[in-house]
Scaffold this motif. Structure first.
Motif, short mmCIF file in Angstrom:
data_model
loop_
_atom_site.label_atom_id
_atom_site.label_comp_id
_atom_site.label_asym_id
_atom_site.label_seq_id
_atom_site.Cartn_x
_atom_site.Cartn_y
_atom_site.Cartn_z
N VAL A 120 0.67 -1.22 -0.01
CA VAL A 120 0.21 -0.46 -0.16
C VAL A 120 1.47 1.11 -0.16
CG1 VAL A 120 -1.26 1.47 1.31
CG2 VAL A 120 -2.23 -1.43 1.50
N ALA A 121 1.69 1.33 0.95
CA ALA A 121 2.95 2.16 1.19
C ALA A 121 3.19 2.66 -0.59
CB ALA A 121 4.01 2.02 1.98
N TYR A 122 4.02 1.80 -0.82
CA TYR A 122 5.15 1.48 -2.06
C TYR A 122 3.44 2.11 -3.60
CZ TYR A 122 7.37 -0.01 -6.12
OH TYR A 122 8.03 0.28 -7.69
N ASP A 123 2.65 1.46 -3.42
CA ASP A 123 1.86 2.25 -4.57
C ASP A 123 1.43 3.67 -3.98
OD1 ASP A 123 1.43 -0.78 -5.36
OD2 ASP A 123 -0.56 -1.25 -4.43
N ARG B 66 11.34 -4.44 -8.49
CA ARG B 66 10.08 -3.22 -7.92
C ARG B 66 9.25 -3.87 -7.32
NH1 ARG B 66 13.17 -1.02 -9.50
NH2 ARG B 66 14.04 1.31 -9.94
N ASN B 67 8.97 -5.30 -7.40
CA ASN B 67 7.76 -6.05 -6.93
C ASN B 67 8.53 -6.82 -6.00
OD1 ASN B 67 4.94 -7.22 -8.59
ND2 ASN B 67 7.17 -7.66 -10.08
N LEU B 68 9.39 -6.78 -5.55
CA LEU B 68 10.46 -7.83 -4.31
C LEU B 68 10.08 -6.38 -3.51
CD1 LEU B 68 13.14 -9.61 -6.09
CD2 LEU B 68 10.84 -10.43 -4.24
N GLU B 69 10.56 -5.14 -4.11
CA GLU B 69 10.81 -4.03 -2.85
C GLU B 69 9.37 -3.08 -2.69
OE1 GLU B 69 11.25 -0.17 -5.43
OE2 GLU B 69 12.13 0.62 -3.76
N ARG B 70 8.01 -3.87 -4.00
CA ARG B 70 6.95 -3.26 -3.28
C ARG B 70 6.67 -4.14 -2.13
NH1 ARG B 70 1.46 -2.58 -5.33
NH2 ARG B 70 1.01 -4.81 -5.21
N ASP B 71 7.17 -5.50 -1.87
CA ASP B 71 6.62 -6.23 -0.97
C ASP B 71 6.98 -6.28 0.68
OD1 ASP B 71 4.71 -7.00 -2.45
OD2 ASP B 71 5.79 -9.49 -2.85
#
Lengths: 130, 130
Positions: A120-123, B66-71
């Motif tokens: 959520v934060a990333y988005d 990006r996905n790993l960072e997002r998570d």
DNA sequence: CGGCATCCACGAGGATACTG
DNA sequence: CAGTATCCTCGTGGATGCCG
């Protein structure tokens, strides 16, 4: 995950990653785990699996079943009765895999909210730059 | 957000399978684990990752990163130097995941030959009915 | 150096229909 | 009941090129 894996792109990712990748490849395919879990409760029939694993198609059930059987994770028993009866059962090896999979479940549950919040934060930070 | 998602296709498979599937989805994509492993050694730069994870394309590296960072599994640190310098580092959460992944590695190594034999046997019996 | 954007190929997997 | 066969879609990811 097809019967004929043409795209074996999995090569040497990293020395240490290879074995993990191997497991991941075997367990991937989005249905394998579901089937394994459903079968872990005890012998289960084709139709029962079809209902247990929500959303799976007949085709994928068969395909995944064959792969698991091929890897020695499931046994297939055919009873030559008039209405055909086939039962699938997990092998000890699969049961061990299931145990380690439980560790992953544990990890997922413990960090679920953390990860969700991170997303959520990333988005928020990347989709709403205004 | 016109980018294609690497492998976040979470769904409801079976009540018990959900969490596992969630992890699997996050870890799937064929590159996530490799990157995680490479980054587990310590902070690592983009180009270093590119070389460490054999066979990955620039695109997939970026996407997976990006996905790993997002998570919240990786942190991205940008150093505003003249030649741009970006370092990726695994978070404690990712490190925990890495630990459980090691269990899977263990399982894979312990049963590697068994599974391989099972495959050979299966293939022999099914591809050569003579 | 560290990306992002575009185009394209391929194969996993869904829908549907038929069979022993 | 327990599959098998066929068709078709669409996501995943490779190749390439441009940019800050």
């Amino acid at each position: 995950m097809s019967q004929r894996n043409t795209g074996v792109t999995s090569q040497a990712v990293t020395a240490e990653a290879c074995p993990v990748q191997e497991v991941l490849d075997r367990v991937s395919g989005k249905w394998s785990v579901g089937i394994l879990v459903a079968a872990a409760q005890g012998p289960i029939r084709f139709t029962e699996l079809e209902r247990a694993v929500t959303g799976i198609s007949r085709r994928m059930l068969t395909l995944t079943l064959r792969n698991l059987e091929r890897d020695g994770l499931l046994t297939r028993t055919v009873y030559p009765t008039v209405p055909p009866r086939v039962e699938y059962e997990v092998t000890p090896v699969a049961r061990e895999l299931y145990e380690t999979l439980l560790r992953l479940t544990d990890w997922a549950e413990r960090h679920r909210t953390t990860i969700h919040r991170s997303r959520v934060a990333y988005d928020a930070e990347h989709a709403a730059p205004a």
